[in-house]
Design a protein around this motif. Structure first.
Motif, PDB file in Angstrom:
ATOM      1  N   VAL A   3       0.877  -1.179   0.000  1.00  0.00           N
ATOM      2  CA  VAL A   3       0.000   0.000   0.000  1.00  0.00           C
ATOM      3  C   VAL A   3       0.909   1.222   0.000  1.00  0.00           C
ATOM      4  O   VAL A   3       2.003   1.211   0.585  1.00  0.00           O
ATOM      5  CB  VAL A   3      -0.971   0.074   1.204  1.00  0.00           C
ATOM      6  CG1 VAL A   3      -1.917  -1.096   1.230  1.00  0.00           C
ATOM      7  CG2 VAL A   3      -0.245   0.217   2.519  1.00  0.00           C
ATOM      8  N   ILE A   4       0.436   2.265  -0.648  1.00  0.00           N
ATOM      9  CA  ILE A   4       1.239   3.470  -0.749  1.00  0.00           C
ATOM     10  C   ILE A   4       0.334   4.703  -0.677  1.00  0.00           C
ATOM     11  O   ILE A   4      -0.732   4.726  -1.299  1.00  0.00           O
ATOM     12  CB  ILE A   4       2.083   3.444  -2.053  1.00  0.00           C
ATOM     13  CG1 ILE A   4       3.019   4.651  -2.121  1.00  0.00           C
ATOM     14  CG2 ILE A   4       1.232   3.354  -3.298  1.00  0.00           C
ATOM     15  CD1 ILE A   4       4.117   4.507  -3.172  1.00  0.00           C
ATOM     16  N   GLY A   5       0.723   5.665   0.115  1.00  0.00           N
ATOM     17  CA  GLY A   5      -0.016   6.923   0.177  1.00  0.00           C
ATOM     18  C   GLY A   5       0.358   7.762  -1.031  1.00  0.00           C
ATOM     19  O   GLY A   5       1.547   7.967  -1.307  1.00  0.00           O
ATOM     20  N   ILE A   6      -0.631   8.217  -1.797  1.00  0.00           N
ATOM     21  CA  ILE A   6      -0.317   9.017  -2.990  1.00  0.00           C
ATOM     22  C   ILE A   6      -0.909  10.426  -2.833  1.00  0.00           C
ATOM     23  O   ILE A   6      -2.070  10.589  -2.506  1.00  0.00           O
ATOM     24  CB  ILE A   6      -0.775   8.335  -4.302  1.00  0.00           C
ATOM     25  CG1 ILE A   6      -2.215   7.810  -4.203  1.00  0.00           C
ATOM     26  CG2 ILE A   6       0.166   7.210  -4.673  1.00  0.00           C
ATOM     27  CD1 ILE A   6      -2.754   7.284  -5.529  1.00  0.00           C
ATOM     28  N   MET A  10      -5.291   7.817  -1.258  1.00  0.00           N
ATOM     29  CA  MET A  10      -5.251   9.278  -1.121  1.00  0.00           C
ATOM     30  C   MET A  10      -5.778   9.607   0.267  1.00  0.00           C
ATOM     31  O   MET A  10      -6.809   9.066   0.686  1.00  0.00           O
ATOM     32  CB  MET A  10      -6.118   9.916  -2.206  1.00  0.00           C
ATOM     33  CG  MET A  10      -5.543   9.698  -3.601  1.00  0.00           C
ATOM     34  SD  MET A  10      -6.630  10.260  -4.914  1.00  0.00           S
ATOM     35  CE  MET A  10      -7.701   8.863  -5.148  1.00  0.00           C
ATOM     36  N   LEU A  11      -5.081  10.461   0.967  1.00  0.00           N
ATOM     37  CA  LEU A  11      -5.408  10.713   2.370  1.00  0.00           C
ATOM     38  C   LEU A  11      -5.586  12.215   2.632  1.00  0.00           C
ATOM     39  O   LEU A  11      -4.832  12.827   3.398  1.00  0.00           O
ATOM     40  CB  LEU A  11      -4.283  10.141   3.255  1.00  0.00           C
ATOM     41  CG  LEU A  11      -4.129   8.625   3.165  1.00  0.00           C
ATOM     42  CD1 LEU A  11      -2.679   8.195   3.323  1.00  0.00           C
ATOM     43  CD2 LEU A  11      -4.992   7.956   4.220  1.00  0.00           C
ATOM     44  N   PRO A  12      -6.598  12.801   1.999  1.00  0.00           N
ATOM     45  CA  PRO A  12      -6.750  14.254   2.159  1.00  0.00           C
ATOM     46  C   PRO A  12      -7.355  14.622   3.517  1.00  0.00           C
ATOM     47  O   PRO A  12      -7.916  13.769   4.210  1.00  0.00           O
ATOM     48  CB  PRO A  12      -7.724  14.600   1.032  1.00  0.00           C
ATOM     49  CG  PRO A  12      -8.542  13.373   0.852  1.00  0.00           C
ATOM     50  CD  PRO A  12      -7.622  12.207   1.136  1.00  0.00           C
ATOM     51  N   GLU A  13      -7.201  15.870   3.877  1.00  0.00           N
ATOM     52  CA  GLU A  13      -7.897  16.426   5.055  1.00  0.00           C
ATOM     53  C   GLU A  13      -8.313  17.839   4.689  1.00  0.00           C
ATOM     54  O   GLU A  13      -8.046  18.275   3.562  1.00  0.00           O
ATOM     55  CB  GLU A  13      -7.008  16.350   6.297  1.00  0.00           C
ATOM     56  CG  GLU A  13      -5.570  16.796   6.113  1.00  0.00           C
ATOM     57  CD  GLU A  13      -5.352  18.265   6.353  1.00  0.00           C
ATOM     58  OE1 GLU A  13      -6.142  18.867   7.085  1.00  0.00           O
ATOM     59  OE2 GLU A  13      -4.385  18.818   5.786  1.00  0.00           O
ATOM     60  N   GLN A  14      -8.946  18.550   5.582  1.00  0.00           N
ATOM     61  CA  GLN A  14      -9.589  19.810   5.195  1.00  0.00           C
ATOM     62  C   GLN A  14      -8.631  20.874   4.657  1.00  0.00           C
ATOM     63  O   GLN A  14      -9.047  21.750   3.930  1.00  0.00           O
ATOM     64  CB  GLN A  14     -10.407  20.370   6.365  1.00  0.00           C
ATOM     65  CG  GLN A  14      -9.571  20.835   7.550  1.00  0.00           C
ATOM     66  CD  GLN A  14     -10.435  21.460   8.651  1.00  0.00           C
ATOM     67  OE1 GLN A  14     -11.545  21.022   8.904  1.00  0.00           O
ATOM     68  NE2 GLN A  14      -9.906  22.484   9.306  1.00  0.00           N
ATOM     69  N   ASP A  15      -7.353  20.789   4.985  1.00  0.00           N
ATOM     70  CA  ASP A  15      -6.402  21.783   4.494  1.00  0.00           C
ATOM     71  C   ASP A  15      -5.707  21.365   3.197  1.00  0.00           C
ATOM     72  O   ASP A  15      -4.907  22.124   2.657  1.00  0.00           O
ATOM     73  CB  ASP A  15      -5.312  22.053   5.555  1.00  0.00           C
ATOM     74  CG  ASP A  15      -5.875  22.725   6.786  1.00  0.00           C
ATOM     75  OD1 ASP A  15      -6.898  23.428   6.658  1.00  0.00           O
ATOM     76  OD2 ASP A  15      -5.305  22.544   7.877  1.00  0.00           O
ATOM     77  N   SER A  16      -5.986  20.145   2.726  1.00  0.00           N
ATOM     78  CA  SER A  16      -5.279  19.655   1.528  1.00  0.00           C
ATOM     79  C   SER A  16      -5.715  20.428   0.287  1.00  0.00           C
ATOM     80  O   SER A  16      -6.879  20.819   0.155  1.00  0.00           O
ATOM     81  CB  SER A  16      -5.574  18.172   1.283  1.00  0.00           C
ATOM     82  OG  SER A  16      -5.185  17.399   2.368  1.00  0.00           O
ATOM     83  N   SER A  17      -4.783  20.585  -0.632  1.00  0.00           N
ATOM     84  CA  SER A  17      -5.102  21.220  -1.905  1.00  0.00           C
ATOM     85  C   SER A  17      -5.929  20.246  -2.751  1.00  0.00           C
ATOM     86  O   SER A  17      -5.680  19.037  -2.749  1.00  0.00           O
ATOM     87  CB  SER A  17      -3.780  21.542  -2.605  1.00  0.00           C
ATOM     88  OG  SER A  17      -3.946  21.526  -3.990  1.00  0.00           O
ATOM     89  N   GLY A  18      -6.896  20.781  -3.467  1.00  0.00           N
ATOM     90  CA  GLY A  18      -7.711  19.946  -4.350  1.00  0.00           C
ATOM     91  C   GLY A  18      -6.871  19.319  -5.450  1.00  0.00           C
ATOM     92  O   GLY A  18      -7.194  18.234  -5.953  1.00  0.00           O
ATOM     93  N   ASP A  19      -5.794  19.983  -5.825  1.00  0.00           N
ATOM     94  CA  ASP A  19      -4.909  19.465  -6.873  1.00  0.00           C
ATOM     95  C   ASP A  19      -4.327  18.111  -6.489  1.00  0.00           C
ATOM     96  O   ASP A  19      -4.103  17.252  -7.343  1.00  0.00           O
ATOM     97  CB  ASP A  19      -3.729  20.427  -7.098  1.00  0.00           C
ATOM     98  CG  ASP A  19      -4.152  21.661  -7.872  1.00  0.00           C
ATOM     99  OD1 ASP A  19      -5.281  21.657  -8.397  1.00  0.00           O
ATOM    100  OD2 ASP A  19      -3.359  22.616  -7.927  1.00  0.00           O
ATOM    101  N   SER A  20      -4.067  17.936  -5.196  1.00  0.00           N
ATOM    102  CA  SER A  20      -3.403  16.702  -4.749  1.00  0.00           C
ATOM    103  C   SER A  20      -4.219  15.477  -5.147  1.00  0.00           C
ATOM    104  O   SER A  20      -3.686  14.529  -5.727  1.00  0.00           O
ATOM    105  CB  SER A  20      -3.219  16.721  -3.220  1.00  0.00           C
ATOM    106  OG  SER A  20      -2.421  17.817  -2.862  1.00  0.00           O
TER     107      SER A  20
END
Lengths: 326, 102
Positions: free
Chosen positions: A42-45, A71-81
């Motif tokens: 498994v890999i975080g991308i 993909m491990l976004p949170e509220q501060d993550s950029s949408g681009d990620s």
């Protein structure tokens, strides 16, 4: 040093990129299957260059059917990620899922604890109306004084305010923000254990040696396939592996704070191309005079940069240490 | 016959300015030793404490905070240069200059 090549701006170019790629792929396969005794990875991308290259290498090594991108976004993550990460997974045919960690971070009090410290420094900060980031002064590289961190808040009209961060508030903001990397690590291990997979870490050589990672956060994994590579070399591999251009051309960011922030302003103080060369020169014992000529700096400036590197290695040693026993 | 030892005589005639310098140096020296875990002999008044790598970014901001609180002064960003902080002597001179302007 014997047979040391003259220092030049091309010194980091990998001559046989295909062979290096094959060596890493074999290393991932051998280590995951025969040392870690796991059946996949498994890999975080994040849509960044390091995780993209690591994922492409792991896909070659383990097979796309034995690799899970998360993909491990949170509220501060950029949408681009998320957009770039999905594009990458699609291109390489790797299954990708999203685990939003905002709820877990709220449970830990990540945002509340961070914002409490921010308000102590800049009382007008309101997370609903301002974005925030911390960064370092880039005057620090050519002096013997280490750089200081400052806090910046940005309102909806892009007006900025910055202030030097006192130690207690700096530590609280960093400690609270580090919940993000540690939550991601926990989630990666959940899926790895569920699938009997290994967690593939994505830091490069600088991040490990200069301490640009969170202990038991993004520093926590089972295997790190690009840990020996300079960022310049990671880009070289990215071109060879066919990583999408949007990812290659994207400026490396920390994607940790709500305001946009490059890795250069948060930690490295220099564009990666220059940092790579200076770090290589330092690690390989090149004469500051010789390095200065190539880098268009004085020998004294290069000596100060090397001094700063030594300090960084010394003061971040704790991050690289395994738990101590005696 | 003068029974008063010369070194004590010197001590008693020391000016208040010199006493201030000594006190500041002692406080900074004590702070550096306590916070860097350095060997006592390696921290002399003219040791280049930053060049030697005793402080990282966190250590530097903690030192600044200590100086501001202990000596009731405020450092500006333009003060944070090597000439003012490179050694205990430099820090002491900086503090005295700063205090004299208050």
């Amino acid at each position: 040093m014997k047979n040391k090549r003259p220092f030049s701006k091309d010194i980091l170019i990998i001559e046989d990129i295909g062979a290096e790629c094959e060596r890493i792929v074999t290393g991932i396969r051998e280590n995951v299957l025969h040392r870690l005794h796991r059946i996949g990875g498994v890999i975080g991308i994040s849509g960044g260059i390091d995780s993209s290259v690591s994922m492409a290498l792991a896909a070659k090594a383990l097979g796309t059917e034995n690799l899970l991108g998360i993909m491990l976004p949170e509220q501060d993550s950029s949408g681009d990620s998320a957009r770039f990460a999905q594009k990458l997974a699609d291109k390489f045919g790797v299954k990708a899922i999203t685990e939003n960690i905002t709820g877990a971070l709220k449970g830990f009090g990540c945002y509340i604890r961070r914002d409490e410290a921010v308000k102590k420094v800049l009382p007008e900060y309101d997370p609903d109306h301002y974005k925030m980031k911390i960064g370092i002064s880039n005057s620090g590289l050519y002096t013997n004084l280490p750089p200081l961190f400052s806090l910046t808040i940005v309102d909806s009209k892009s007006n900025q305010q910055s202030k030097r961060l006192p130690p207690n508030e700096l530590r609280q903001i960093e400690a609270a923000s580090n919940f993000k990397q540690r939550c991601r690590m926990s989630m990666l291990y959940y899926h790895a254990e569920r699938l009997h997979y290994a967690v593939i870490g994505t830091p490069n050589k600088h991040e490990i040696e200069q301490g640009f990672f969170v202990k038991n956060g993004d520093g926590g994994s089972d295997i790190m396939p690009i840990a020996h590579l300079y960022k310049t070399q990671v880009y070289q591999l990215a071109h060879y592996l066919g990583i999408p251009n949007e990812i290659i051309e994207r400026t490396p960011t920390s994607d940790t704070y709500s305001a946009e922030q490059t890795q250069e302003e948060f930690f490295f103080q220099l564009p990666f191309q220059q940092m790579d060369l200076l770090w290589y020169a330092f690690k390989n014992g090149y004469d500051p005079q010789e390095v200065g000529i190539v880098m268009d700096r004085t020998a004294d400036e290069i000596e100060k940069v090397f001094g700063g590197f030594e300090r960084k290695i010394k003061t971040t040693e704790y991050l690289r240490m395994p738990p101590l026993s005696f | 016959m003068n029974y008063f030892p010369i070194y004590l005589h010197n001590l008693f005639t020391i000016s208040s300015m010199e006493q201030d310098v000594l006190t500041i140096k002692q406080k900074i020296n004590q702070y550096v030793l306590q916070n860097t875990f350095a060997e006592k002999l390696k921290i002399q008044d003219d040791s280049l404490i930053f060049k030697e790598g005793y402080f990282d970014s966190m250590g530097f901001i903690m030192l600044i905070t200590f100086i501001e609180e202990e000596f009731a002064l405020k450092t500006s960003d333009s003060d944070l240069i090597e000439e003012n902080f490179e050694s205990i002597n430099a820090i002491t001179s900086y503090i005295i200059r700063k205090k004299s302007k208050q």
